[in-house]
Design an enzyme around this catalytic site. Sequence first.
Site, PDB file in Angstrom:
ATOM      1  CB  SER A 188      -0.906  -0.003   1.230  1.00 17.04           C
ATOM      2  OG  SER A 188      -1.726   1.137   1.271  1.00 17.04           O
ATOM      3  CB  CYS A 310      -8.835  -0.603   9.348  1.00 13.33           C
ATOM      4  SG  CYS A 310      -7.250  -0.160   8.623  1.00 13.33           S
TER       5      CYS A 310
END
Length: 370
Positions: A188, A310
């Site tokens: 990422s 998250c």
Amino acid sequence: MTDMHYLDANATQPLRPAARDAVLAAFEVVGNPSSVHRPGRGIRRIMEDAREAIAHRFGASPQDLVFTSGGTEASATAIHALARTRRLIISAIEHDAVRSAAADAAIVPAGLDGIVDLAALEEILGDGVASMVCLMLANNETGVIQPVQQAAEICRRRGALLHVDAVQAAGRMPVQLGALGAHSLAISSHKLGGPAGVGALLLAPDLPFAEPLIGGGGQERRRRGGTPAVALIAGFAAAAEACAADDLACLARLRDAAERAALDCGAVVCGDPHRRLPNTTCIALPGAPAGVQVIALDLENIAVSAGAACSSGKVQTSHVLRAMGLGTLAGEAIRVSLPWNAVAADIDAFATAYRRVAARLCPTLAPRAA
């Protein structure tokens, strides 16, 4: 927020100047990379140069790199496309990106040190069922590095595929698809100091790819539809190149200094202290709820987190620390993760703030003698 000391890099890194410059430069170029005219070819060249740079950095062939919206989509795509007729096996400490994409998977336990039980993996695979194993390279909460290469050897013997979530590991330790023995790898951009909203799935050569998670116009060699975010991809590549120059040994020394300050206040380190990323420590303060610690430190201008970032902004007990068997400490642990631009002043500020917070929240804990 000039007075804020940002120590939550595992949630996201500060944007690197080189990545910002690359994004802004790419935004000035008009065109769709799927168009065959000159503007289209120009913007495609930017994207393909970035693809080649990222692939080289992480040990894949450019044609086997699929751009995605981030690490979550990369792992979900790998599971969707590679495990169509295979049983899924994941570790108990996987990120929710993998857990949610593999809801019915068999679970490999982890120990108190935060390391997965390879004997248990071998036992599960021993029944001969065609399988796909998902194992992260480094845990996002504890920083503990997993024995991926040994797991890959087990998978090879048993004919299983191996997907590796390298989102937290990339840029903080050597990451090469082939050297790890993995069939697929998720990375990422924003965890490297690039822009958020872009990531990549790296695939081993000639790996069967059943169908894309996202269809559309056949982009990314028909493995991920949608017009690519070329400006973000350019920033991704710039960040991947810039992080190669990071002084990881210096980062580890700063991390250790922060950790010593917490230990002196009665804190406990969660996970193996020797096999972990250089920027990460997970520390529990017995008797002090993690959410209260995070808020108290925020009021002291210190940004840390409790577990993963998250979960829709909610502070909840970590499934990772529960799986490690930490009991009540699982709800009393915070994560301190240093960014690429951390300096000694950040650590000094953390140490001062942590001492005040620990004294207020846990007055009965006796500080260690200096």
